[in-house]
Design an enzyme around this catalytic site. Structure first.
Site, PDB file in Angstrom:
ATOM      1  N   CYS A  77       2.556  -0.458  -6.561  1.00  0.00           N
ATOM      2  CA  CYS A  77       2.716  -1.050  -7.898  1.00  0.00           C
ATOM      3  C   CYS A  77       2.232  -2.487  -7.976  1.00  0.00           C
ATOM      4  CB  CYS A  77       4.162  -0.932  -8.372  1.00  0.00           C
ATOM      5  SG  CYS A  77       5.349  -1.858  -7.374  1.00  0.00           S
ATOM      6  N   HIS A 131       9.684  -2.918  -8.314  1.00  0.00           N
ATOM      7  CA  HIS A 131       8.616  -2.273  -9.070  1.00  0.00           C
ATOM      8  C   HIS A 131       8.141  -3.189 -10.194  1.00  0.00           C
ATOM      9  CE1 HIS A 131       6.193   1.135 -10.167  1.00  0.00           C
ATOM     10  NE2 HIS A 131       6.619   1.071 -11.421  1.00  0.00           N
ATOM     11  N   HIS A 148       1.175   1.423 -14.642  1.00  0.00           N
ATOM     12  CA  HIS A 148       1.644   1.032 -13.316  1.00  0.00           C
ATOM     13  C   HIS A 148       1.183   2.065 -12.302  1.00  0.00           C
ATOM     14  CE1 HIS A 148       5.388   3.806 -13.459  1.00  0.00           C
ATOM     15  NE2 HIS A 148       4.665   4.057 -14.531  1.00  0.00           N
TER      16      HIS A 148
END
Length: 177
Positions: A77, A131, A148
């Site tokens: 990510c 994340h 993402h």
């Protein structure tokens, strides 16, 4: 653009010095010119955000790969987010937790397309950052989609709804641009 920026800076400095000295506002003709220049600034920002997101979208389907920021091998990510912003000259961190101290924090209700969303990792027990993604779109009702790289079902770069699952993991939003 440089000429407009110069005029804007001149008028802004004039307005500040006038108000500070004797509370005189800008003459109407300059006020209109300043409003016109200011009205064009969001269009420039939107254009850059759109270019950034077009570039990010071109990588949909690149597989997830832990600890990678290489499009030919895959992305995790933060590798994806840093790669995208890096291609537009922005220096951003390579790891998710470092994004918390990057850019300018913004309220989610004031976040814009191109801002970065920061989430916890997937463990329900941990509240640590794990994340990141980039806001891809916000509709008229305020529903957000973000792009993402995920190790989840899509297993790569994808566009996802900011749904209850992600709302539960949401930590903050930051503006990089």
């Amino acid at each position: 653009m440089k000429k407009s920026l110069f005029i804007f800076c001149f008028l802004f400095a004039f307005a500040l010095s006038s108000k500070a000295q004797d509370n005189v506002s800008l003459p109407a003709q300059y006020q209109k010119m300043m409003e016109k220049i200011l009205g064009n600034i969001p269009k420039v920002a939107t254009s850059k955000a759109n270019s950034l997101l077009d570039f990010a979208k071109s990588m949909i389907g690149v597989p997830y790969r832990y600890a990678s920021s290489n499009p030919s091998r895959g992305f995790d990510c933060s590798g994806f987010v840093s790669y995208v912003f890096g291609n537009f000259g922005f220096k951003v961190p390579r790891s998710s937790p470092e994004f918390a101290a990057t850019g300018v924090p913004v309220k989610l209700s004031e976040a814009k397309v191109g801002d970065v969303l920061i989430f916890t990792g997937t463990s329900h027990k941990s509240k640590r950052i794990g994340h990141v993604g980039i806001i891809y779109s916000i509709d008229n009702e305020g529903n957000i989609k973000f792009i993402h790289s995920t190790s989840g079902k899509a297993n790569g770069v994808t566009i996802t709804d900011f749904d209850n699952y992600y709302k539960g993991r949401f930590i903050k939003a930051v503006s990089i641009m």
